[in-house]
Write a protein that holds these residues in place. Structure first.
Motif: not given
Lengths: 253, 179
Positions: A147-148, B17-20, B24-27
């Protein structure tokens, strides 16, 4: 040991060996030294654990206990290492990852580890709870790091992002797994735990294998045409103070 | 109740897990070039003009002029509403500029030249301080508008300071010293 858990264990050992061998070829170990030390440590300990299981079964429980404690601590170290690699090029937030991991560690100790019932002979439920809370803490730390990075629009890279994603999969499955183990008890859940625990790490290793197979290209930083480096007005602390001064003037009106 | 506890852990695990996966995909999908081409939406160069604009937005004299001198209280309310939106936008733009500045990577030569530069921990402390200040300011402006006193105790502090100055002056006069 059931055939399923043995097969998962062999798969895990194979993936760990493949990861280390590939990293030695590509040189990615220099970028993530803590991660590869951790994988090598796990590989060695699995070998030692197997030897102990077959030849010194009396000491097997003690060996695995030390292995588990060291591994739990090492996983926090892996998180610190990955966070360093993500935020290292950015001087103002270089240690933000360490701060996130450190703060979650302190929260873990204060909220979960200390309140557990630590008798001289703690019950297996205590260890299951500790593992569950440790996984929850690491999951929260991973979320904080992702998130960061997202908040500052920092590109994660396939390697560092993959490490965090693999760890997230491992820790979340572990958390649910150990919560269920504590809930249902040994008689009902021991068999499931014996293959689901290595499977969760196996999933992590599969993700790492895919994302770490090829190292990310090294990007050259942008050169801002704001003057020669080292001059006082361009230094980050002056810029940071100027931003804070802007807001402070509004606050103190 | 026990199954509920297990369910909560399972739900937290799935959520994490879903948020990660999403993060991850966005990052990993946004390359540095794409990030650089994004519209900055920031203030850009921090200079006197930006500060003057902010002071104008946060200055209540226009509203008071409308309300008291021209006797248009409705127009004053509309102006305040517009100024509130402007103030929030200005603060968000300042935050965007800050983030843009933060994600500028350090040039290797700069790292080598700056010998007496502050440590990364000091820089991180300054970064966190800015975030604290800007989020506090955004909260106050969103809740109470741009003309509300941002630090409620400030009025008392200023009164005490004035009282202290007045008392010092009084002491000097009573002892025969020129203030």
């Amino acid at each position: 040991m059931s055939p399923v858990s043995l097969a998962i264990l062999v798969l895990g050992v194979g993936l760990e060996a493949a990861l280390i061998a590939r990293a030695l070829v590509t040189g990615i170990t220099q970028k993530f030294p803590i991660l590869y030390s951790y994988i090598a440590f796990v590989l060695c300990c699995e070998g030692i654990g197997a030897l102990t299981f077959f030849f010194f079964r009396v000491h097997y429980a003690n060996v695995m206990w030390f292995y588990w404690v060291a591994r739990t601590l090492a996983e926090f170290g892996v998180l610190v290492g990955v966070s360093d690699s993500i935020f290292k090029p950015y001087p103002t937030i270089r240690f933000i990852g360490r701060l996130i991991v450190g703060a979650t560690c302190v929260a873990f100790v204060l909220l979960f580890a200390i309140p557990l019932d630590w008798n001289p002979q703690p019950s297996p439920v205590v260890f299951l709870n500790l593992e569950k809370f440790s996984a929850l803490t690491k999951g929260v730390a991973i979320f904080g790091l992702l998130a960061s990075a997202r908040s500052y629009r920092i590109p994660l890279g396939r390697n560092a992002g993959g490490i965090l994603l693999g760890l997230a999969a491992y820790q979340t499955v572990s958390m649910a797994n150990f919560a269920a183990a504590g809930q249902f008890g040994r008689t009902i859940y021991a068999d499931i735990l014996s293959w689901l625990a290595p499977l969760s790490f196996g999933i992590c290793l599969i993700i790492w294998t895919f994302t770490l197979w090829n190292p990310d290209p090294v990007l050259q930083p942008r050169v801002e045409a704001t003057g020669a480096p080292g001059l006082a007005p361009d230094r980050p602390e002056f810029q940071l103070r100027r931003f804070s001064t802007f807001v402070t003037r509004l606050l103190w009106k | 109740v026990e199954i509920d506890g297990l369910l909560i852990y399972a739900l937290v695990a799935i959520l994490l897990l879903v948020v990660s996966v999403v993060l991850f995909r966005k990052g990993t999908s946004s390359s540095p070039e794409v990030v650089a081409e994004e519209p900055p939406g920031g203030i850009g160069q921090l200079d006197v003009t930006s500060l003057r604009l902010a002071e104008r937005i946060f200055d209540s004299s226009d509203r008071d002029w409308l309300r008291k001198e021209l006797c248009f209280p409705e127009a004053a309310v509309v102006l305040e509403r517009h100024r509130k939106a402007l103030a929030i936008q200005w603060l968000k733009n300042l935050r965007n500029s800050f983030k843009e500045f933060v994600r500028t990577p350090e040039h290797p030569a700069e790292a080598f030249v700056a010998q007496n530069a502050p440590s990364s921990l000091e820089l991180l402390a300054l970064t966190l301080r800015f975030h604290l200040l800007i989020n506090y300011a955004l909260l106050i402006v969103s809740l109470f508008g741009p003309y509300h006193r941002m630090i409620p105790i400030l009025g008392t502090v200023r009164s005490v300071q004035r009282l202290g100055a007045w008392k010092a002056g009084f002491d000097q006069v009573s002892t025969g010293q020129t203030p």
